[in-house]
Design an enzyme around this catalytic site. Structure first.
Site, PDB file in Angstrom:
ATOM      1  N   ASP A 184     -78.801 -21.240 -94.719  1.00 49.21           N
ATOM      2  CA  ASP A 184     -78.465 -20.895 -96.291  1.00 49.21           C
ATOM      3  C   ASP A 184     -77.197 -21.940 -96.507  1.00 49.21           C
ATOM      4  OD1 ASP A 184     -77.743 -19.671 -98.524  1.00 49.21           O
ATOM      5  OD2 ASP A 184     -77.193 -17.918 -97.576  1.00 49.21           O
TER       6      ASP A 184
ATOM      7  N   ASP B 147     -78.788 -25.259-104.027  1.00 48.53           N
ATOM      8  CA  ASP B 147     -78.774 -24.052-102.994  1.00 48.53           C
ATOM      9  C   ASP B 147     -80.098 -24.107-102.237  1.00 48.53           C
ATOM     10  OD1 ASP B 147     -78.163 -21.850-102.043  1.00 48.53           O
ATOM     11  OD2 ASP B 147     -79.155 -20.523-103.609  1.00 48.53           O
TER      12      ASP B 147
END
Ligand SMILES: *[C@@H]1O[C@H](CO)[C@@H](O)[C@H](O)[C@H]1NC(C)=O
Ligand SMILES: *[C@@H]1O[C@H](CO)[C@@H](O)[C@H](O)[C@H]1NC(C)=O
Ligand SMILES: *[C@@H]1O[C@H](CO)[C@@H](O)[C@H](O)[C@H]1NC(C)=O
Length: 478
Positions: free
Chosen positions: A154, A356
């Site tokens: 992440d 992201d």
């Protein structure tokens, strides 16, 4: 002499004609032909077989990346908790909301944590946040002897954590055996009086707690997703040659949420507790990845500059807000079918953008999305439209087709970087009768834009935290 001048002028005229009129002819030609991909519909449907054909870049520091819910993932063996597409998109919207609220509020408003008493109820709620489910996993080794753990990676969060025994609160079901600190010779607790413990505030947004002198961390992703436990250090084995002593991580004794069967999270953000920051002596905060074209193929996560393709083009990284862990980038334009859309630059500067790894669908400022969607609809007018799918409103029913022509889409970033979206990154299919343009519009002009993971498929994306730049090239994996 006269003859030479006549000769020269004729030559000049021919050259001028060549430059002006051939160029115009070329431009006209470009206008007439829409640049497009021919997509076989069968390729839009999920496969249950893993085809692992990734060219290994730099095996030394390279991990294999797979989609959490695909046949290349060992987590896939348990198919009972695979979400539907509508659920994935709803959870994606929750993740986007949590990114917005993290950017809006400055972090650090917080409670003191207590391992025995902290549960979902006592963690400060952060509106509608979620780690999301459209995520990719890698397998790392922790402890001595090393235990393999499959973690969601992440770029939007910092602290790395895994579920740990004893599960004092509760642990969700995971595929790997739950990590047992008592069985590792290299594990140690961080003391709650150490400055390292205090550094949790910026990485998690919460002030740490204390449990019999051990530092207690807590991180929540809303939606009742959270992890609370002992902040500790341990030997981290990324690959057989890349081993780090004293890696700081969360040993989660109370965990709950939408993590699928993954053992926890690998934090690749920009805070000082993130993996890139903790390993910066070796890798200089440089890592790259390639997300595979589908859930039935594999990509890579590579640390350091080995294996970075020479054809990578870089755009500058920006800081999107103070004390932010996000990787800010500047989107400056979009083209569809080879034609640049007439979107004013101020539309993109008003919102800013981040890249992201955990957001599934790229979010654009409202005016940019509507320009993209209407041009796409114009070029796709030969196909019947279908109902919207959650946040996706430009959908088609391809029931009567075996292949379709889909216009090419490129995103332009500052520094003159054009990133052509792979044909697997343009559409999101909920079956052949509902195939949607895989982009969504924000509702507010100032909401941050997000370059999401569907559009990153097959690109090699290079994060150079120390150099302050982010690079892209096509064909990173299949
Ligand atoms: C690199 O890794 C791939 C699979 O990940 C393997 O097939 C290949 O043999 C490795 N190459 C080297 C030089 O180790
Ligand atoms: C770490 O702290 C926890 C909680 O206080 C304690 O139960 C455990 O024994 C400690 N472990 C080590 C190795 O010191
Ligand atoms: C597919 O073709 C059939 C037969 O021509 C027609 O009845 C049906 O409406 C078509 N479906 C779509 C979605 O276009």
């Amino acid at each position: 002499m006269g003859a030479t001048i006549v000769h020269l002028s004729a030559y000049v005229i021919v050259v001028v004609w060549l430059i002006c009129c051939l160029k115009e002819g070329y431009a006209l030609g470009r206008k007439a032909t829409v640049e497009s991909h021919t997509i076989q519909l069968s390729s839009l449907l999920p496969s249950s077989i893993c085809s692992s054909a990734t060219k290994a870049l730099d095996n030394k520091s390279s991990l294999q990346v797979v989609h959490k819910h695909g046949p290349c993932s060992q987590l896939y063996q348990d198919k009972s908790n695979i979400p539907t597409h509508a659920q994935i998109l709803l959870q994606d919207e929750d993740r986007v909301k949590s990114i917005r609220s993290k950017l809006a509020k400055n972090r650090g408003h917080s409670t003191d944590l207590d391992l025995d008493q902290t549960d979902a109820a006592s963690l400060p709620a952060k509106d509608g946040s979620s780690v999301g489910v459209g995520n990719y996993v890698v397998t790392i080794g922790l402890g001595n002897p090393k235990k393999d753990l499959t973690l969601i990676f992440d770029t939007g969060s910092d602290i790395t954590w895994t579920q740990c025994q004893p599960c004092a609160g509760s642990c969700y079901k995971q595929q790997d055996e739950i990590f047992a600190p008592s069985q590792s010779s290299t594990y140690s607790n961080i003391s709650c009086t150490s400055p390292t413990c205090s550094s949790l505030v910026s990485a998690t947004g919460n002030r740490p707690g204390c449990s019999s002198a051990a530092c207690v961390y807590g991180i929540q992703y809303g939606d009742s997703s959270f992890s609370v436990g002992i902040f500790a250090k341990e030997k981290l084995t990324l690959t057989p040659t890349d081993v780090f002593d004293d890696f700081l991580f969360g040993c989660g004794q109370n965990n709950q949420g939408l993590f699928g069967r993954a053992a926890g999270l690998l934090g690749l953000g920009r805070d000082k507790l993130s993996l890139p920051s903790q390993t910066d002596m070796k890798y200089k905060k440089l890592f790259s990845y390639c997300l595979p074209s589908s859930s039935s193929s594999t990509g890579f996560l590579n640390f350091g500059d080995g294996g970075v393709s020479k054809s990578v083009k870089f755009t500058a990284l920006s800081t999107i807000s103070q004390s932010s862990s996000f990787y800010g980038i500047d989107i400056v334009g979009i083209s569809v079918g080879g034609k640049k859309l007439p979107i004013s630059a101020s539309v993109f500067t008003a919102s800013g953008a981040i890249i992201d790894s955990g957001t599934v669908i790229t979010r654009l400022p409202p005016m940019a999305y509507s320009a993209l969607s209407s041009e796409f609809k114009k070029l796709m007018s030969q196909y019947p439209m279908a109902q919207p799918l959650s946040i996706l409103d430009t959908c088609y029913d391809f029931t009567n087709f075996t292949s379709v022509n889909v216009p090419e889409i490129s995103i332009f970033f500052s520094g003159d970087v054009e990133v052509p979206i792979d044909e697997n990154g343009i559409l999101y299919a909920n079956g052949i009768s509902q195939v949607c343009l895989a982009f969504a519009g924000n509702s507010d002009d100032t909401d941050v834009g997000i370059f999401g993971n569907t559009q990153q498929r097959t690109l090699q994306v290079v994060y150079d935290g120390a150099g302050g730049k982010l690079g892209f090239t096509t064909g990173g994996c299949t």
